[in-house]
Design a protein around this motif. Structure first.
Motif, PDB file in Angstrom:
ATOM      1  N   TYR A  87      -0.153  -7.134  -5.788  1.00 51.14           N
ATOM      2  CA  TYR A  87       0.685  -6.631  -4.494  1.00 51.14           C
ATOM      3  C   TYR A  87       0.101  -6.237  -3.185  1.00 51.14           C
ATOM      4  O   TYR A  87      -0.132  -5.072  -2.654  1.00 51.14           O
ATOM      5  CB  TYR A  87       0.142  -5.011  -5.244  1.00 51.14           C
ATOM      6  CG  TYR A  87       0.905  -4.908  -6.965  1.00 51.14           C
ATOM      7  CD1 TYR A  87       1.985  -4.573  -6.341  1.00 51.14           C
ATOM      8  CD2 TYR A  87       0.729  -4.134  -8.247  1.00 51.14           C
ATOM      9  CE1 TYR A  87       3.072  -4.202  -8.128  1.00 51.14           C
ATOM     10  CE2 TYR A  87       1.467  -4.694  -8.605  1.00 51.14           C
ATOM     11  CZ  TYR A  87       2.757  -4.252  -8.867  1.00 51.14           C
ATOM     12  OH  TYR A  87       3.822  -4.201 -10.330  1.00 51.14           O
ATOM     13  N   ASN A  88      -1.057  -7.303  -3.189  1.00 46.12           N
ATOM     14  CA  ASN A  88      -1.584  -7.298  -1.804  1.00 46.12           C
ATOM     15  C   ASN A  88      -0.742  -7.176  -0.723  1.00 46.12           C
ATOM     16  O   ASN A  88       0.700  -8.144  -0.492  1.00 46.12           O
ATOM     17  CB  ASN A  88      -2.747  -8.707  -1.912  1.00 46.12           C
ATOM     18  CG  ASN A  88      -3.350  -7.939  -0.175  1.00 46.12           C
ATOM     19  OD1 ASN A  88      -4.109  -6.958  -0.336  1.00 46.12           O
ATOM     20  ND2 ASN A  88      -3.759  -9.555   0.411  1.00 46.12           N
ATOM     21  N   ASP A  89      -0.585  -6.678   0.467  1.00 41.73           N
ATOM     22  CA  ASP A  89       0.806  -6.713   1.361  1.00 41.73           C
ATOM     23  C   ASP A  89       0.788  -7.508   2.686  1.00 41.73           C
ATOM     24  O   ASP A  89      -0.422  -8.498   2.711  1.00 41.73           O
ATOM     25  CB  ASP A  89       0.119  -4.999   2.288  1.00 41.73           C
ATOM     26  CG  ASP A  89       1.380  -4.978   2.897  1.00 41.73           C
ATOM     27  OD1 ASP A  89       2.766  -4.126   2.849  1.00 41.73           O
ATOM     28  OD2 ASP A  89       1.184  -5.020   3.649  1.00 41.73           O
ATOM     29  N   PRO A  90       1.715  -8.102   2.820  1.00 35.41           N
ATOM     30  CA  PRO A  90       1.635  -9.505   3.522  1.00 35.41           C
ATOM     31  C   PRO A  90       1.243  -9.212   5.065  1.00 35.41           C
ATOM     32  O   PRO A  90       0.750  -9.994   5.428  1.00 35.41           O
ATOM     33  CB  PRO A  90       3.441  -9.708   3.667  1.00 35.41           C
ATOM     34  CG  PRO A  90       4.323  -8.723   2.725  1.00 35.41           C
ATOM     35  CD  PRO A  90       3.286  -7.783   2.167  1.00 35.41           C
ATOM     36  N   MET A  91       1.321  -8.049   4.921  1.00 29.27           N
ATOM     37  CA  MET A  91       0.864  -8.202   6.948  1.00 29.27           C
ATOM     38  C   MET A  91      -0.486  -7.268   6.686  1.00 29.27           C
ATOM     39  O   MET A  91      -1.266  -7.508   7.391  1.00 29.27           O
ATOM     40  CB  MET A  91       2.033  -6.651   7.356  1.00 29.27           C
ATOM     41  CG  MET A  91       3.013  -7.060   6.923  1.00 29.27           C
ATOM     42  SD  MET A  91       3.405  -9.052   8.476  1.00 29.27           S
ATOM     43  CE  MET A  91       4.095  -7.818   9.873  1.00 29.27           C
ATOM     44  N   ILE A  92      -0.599  -5.973   5.676  1.00 25.66           N
ATOM     45  CA  ILE A  92      -2.123  -5.150   5.498  1.00 25.66           C
ATOM     46  C   ILE A  92      -2.917  -6.462   5.168  1.00 25.66           C
ATOM     47  O   ILE A  92      -3.869  -5.974   5.723  1.00 25.66           O
ATOM     48  CB  ILE A  92      -1.858  -3.731   4.959  1.00 25.66           C
ATOM     49  CG1 ILE A  92      -0.583  -3.342   5.518  1.00 25.66           C
ATOM     50  CG2 ILE A  92      -2.761  -3.391   5.434  1.00 25.66           C
ATOM     51  CD1 ILE A  92      -0.621  -2.508   7.414  1.00 25.66           C
ATOM     52  N   GLY A  93      -2.894  -7.026   3.869  1.00 29.77           N
ATOM     53  CA  GLY A  93      -3.730  -7.447   3.609  1.00 29.77           C
ATOM     54  C   GLY A  93      -4.918  -6.506   3.492  1.00 29.77           C
ATOM     55  O   GLY A  93      -6.082  -7.402   3.391  1.00 29.77           O
ATOM     56  N   ILE A  94      -5.260  -5.802   2.182  1.00 28.12           N
ATOM     57  CA  ILE A  94      -6.308  -5.232   1.835  1.00 28.12           C
ATOM     58  C   ILE A  94      -7.714  -5.843   1.728  1.00 28.12           C
ATOM     59  O   ILE A  94      -8.885  -5.225   1.842  1.00 28.12           O
ATOM     60  CB  ILE A  94      -5.800  -3.483   1.432  1.00 28.12           C
ATOM     61  CG1 ILE A  94      -6.970  -2.920   1.527  1.00 28.12           C
ATOM     62  CG2 ILE A  94      -5.174  -3.548  -0.385  1.00 28.12           C
ATOM     63  CD1 ILE A  94      -6.856  -0.840   1.140  1.00 28.12           C
ATOM     64  N   VAL A  95      -6.762  -6.693   0.439  1.00 31.16           N
ATOM     65  CA  VAL A  95      -8.003  -7.380  -0.050  1.00 31.16           C
ATOM     66  C   VAL A  95      -8.559  -8.739   0.284  1.00 31.16           C
ATOM     67  O   VAL A  95      -8.655  -9.964  -0.694  1.00 31.16           O
ATOM     68  CB  VAL A  95      -7.216  -7.465  -2.062  1.00 31.16           C
ATOM     69  CG1 VAL A  95      -8.429  -8.364  -3.002  1.00 31.16           C
ATOM     70  CG2 VAL A  95      -6.242  -6.340  -2.269  1.00 31.16           C
ATOM     71  N   ASN A  96      -7.539  -9.685   1.391  1.00 30.54           N
ATOM     72  CA  ASN A  96      -7.781 -11.064   2.381  1.00 30.54           C
ATOM     73  C   ASN A  96      -9.531 -11.199   1.625  1.00 30.54           C
ATOM     74  O   ASN A  96      -9.154 -12.473   1.428  1.00 30.54           O
ATOM     75  CB  ASN A  96      -6.757 -11.395   3.605  1.00 30.54           C
ATOM     76  CG  ASN A  96      -6.109 -10.511   3.691  1.00 30.54           C
ATOM     77  OD1 ASN A  96      -5.450 -10.659   2.373  1.00 30.54           O
ATOM     78  ND2 ASN A  96      -5.217 -10.948   4.666  1.00 30.54           N
TER      79      ASN A  96
END
Length: 266
Positions: free
Chosen positions: A104-113
């Protein structure tokens, strides 16, 4: 399964030591029943056999074939996506759920990058998917198929936001165009195939009620991927001059008991 099998022998040993003649072995479906109870049959079998005679792995394989029609070793492969390595698997008081962040990691926000960068995930989920596909089970085949297709998507998605942000910061519009035209559409296809398999799995074991929640989650990710591709291509083609969400620094996300290998409340 692997984490339950790590902690339950100690509980069983104390139950036997202090004369407790009944214990409750329970499971969590997690977030609306997304995990079918059949996925944890190896852990249930292991606990039962441990209470009988502290059986060894050979006996577990034999009993699993008799009861479930599949070897214990093969059934334990259902855990592949959640395993990070022996030490990482047991260094906290809860199992890793990093694979859910990868889903579910967002492609733009990437909160767990930033969390992903702490682990060696290169090729992991692709290898896990291949491991899952080696299991041949008529009774439980849909469980392994669903996990394998999930692995196909995780292999594409865990680093997608990282790649997008890097290309943007490097000013590499050619790579951004490749991501928007090729990489993200491939990820969308993989996620749709996972949802299709998950759909079949759900209706095999459950009533239809509740799958709407799963589809809203997965559908939301599909929309984010589609919108991200459009936004990236708009930037690459000069239609917009910046993407502010890609300019933010990736910060570590400490999730308490699970540390950096957990997942937010998606």
């Amino acid at each position: 399964n692997y984490y339950s099998n790590h902690v339950s022998p100690n509980a069983c040993e104390h139950a036997l030591k202090y004369g407790i003649d009944a214990i409750l072995d329970f499971t969590f479906g997690d977030d609306g029943g997304e995990c079918p109870i059949m996925n944890v049959l190896p852990a249930i079998l292991n606990t039962a056999e441990w209470l009988y005679d502290k059986t060894d792995i050979a006996e577990l394989n034999k009993r699993s074939k008799e009861v479930l029609g599949i070897s214990y070793d093969d059934f334990m492969k259902i855990d592949a996506l959640g395993r990070l390595g022996d030490e990482l698997d047991y260094d906290r008081r809860c199992p890793s759920t990093l694979e859910k962040s990868a889903l579910y990691n967002d492609p733009m926000i990437g909160i767990v990058n930033a969390n992903f960068k702490k682990f060696n995930l290169d090729g992991k989920y692709a290898r896990d998917a291949e491991t899952l596909r080696t299991v041949d089970s008529k009774r439980y085949g849909i469980l392994f198929e669903t996990q394998a297709k999930c692995g196909d998507f995780l292999d594409m998605n865990w680093h997608l936001s990282i790649d997008i942000k890097k290309a943007y910061k490097d000013g590499d519009k050619a790579e951004l165009k490749n991501l928007g035209e090729n990489v993200i559409p491939a990820a969308i296809k993989a996620l749709e195939e996972f949802e299709s398999s998950f759909n079949k799995q759900w209706h095999k074991y459950y009533k239809p009620y509740g799958f709407d929640v799963q589809q809203m989650r997965i559908g939301g990710q599909l929309l984010r991927l589609k919108d991200s591709a459009e936004r990236i291509l708009s930037y690459a083609n000069g239609e917009i001059d910046r993407m502010e969400e890609l300019e933010q620094e990736d910060l570590e996300y400490d999730m308490g008991a699970c540390g950096f290998r957990g997942s937010p409340s998606w």
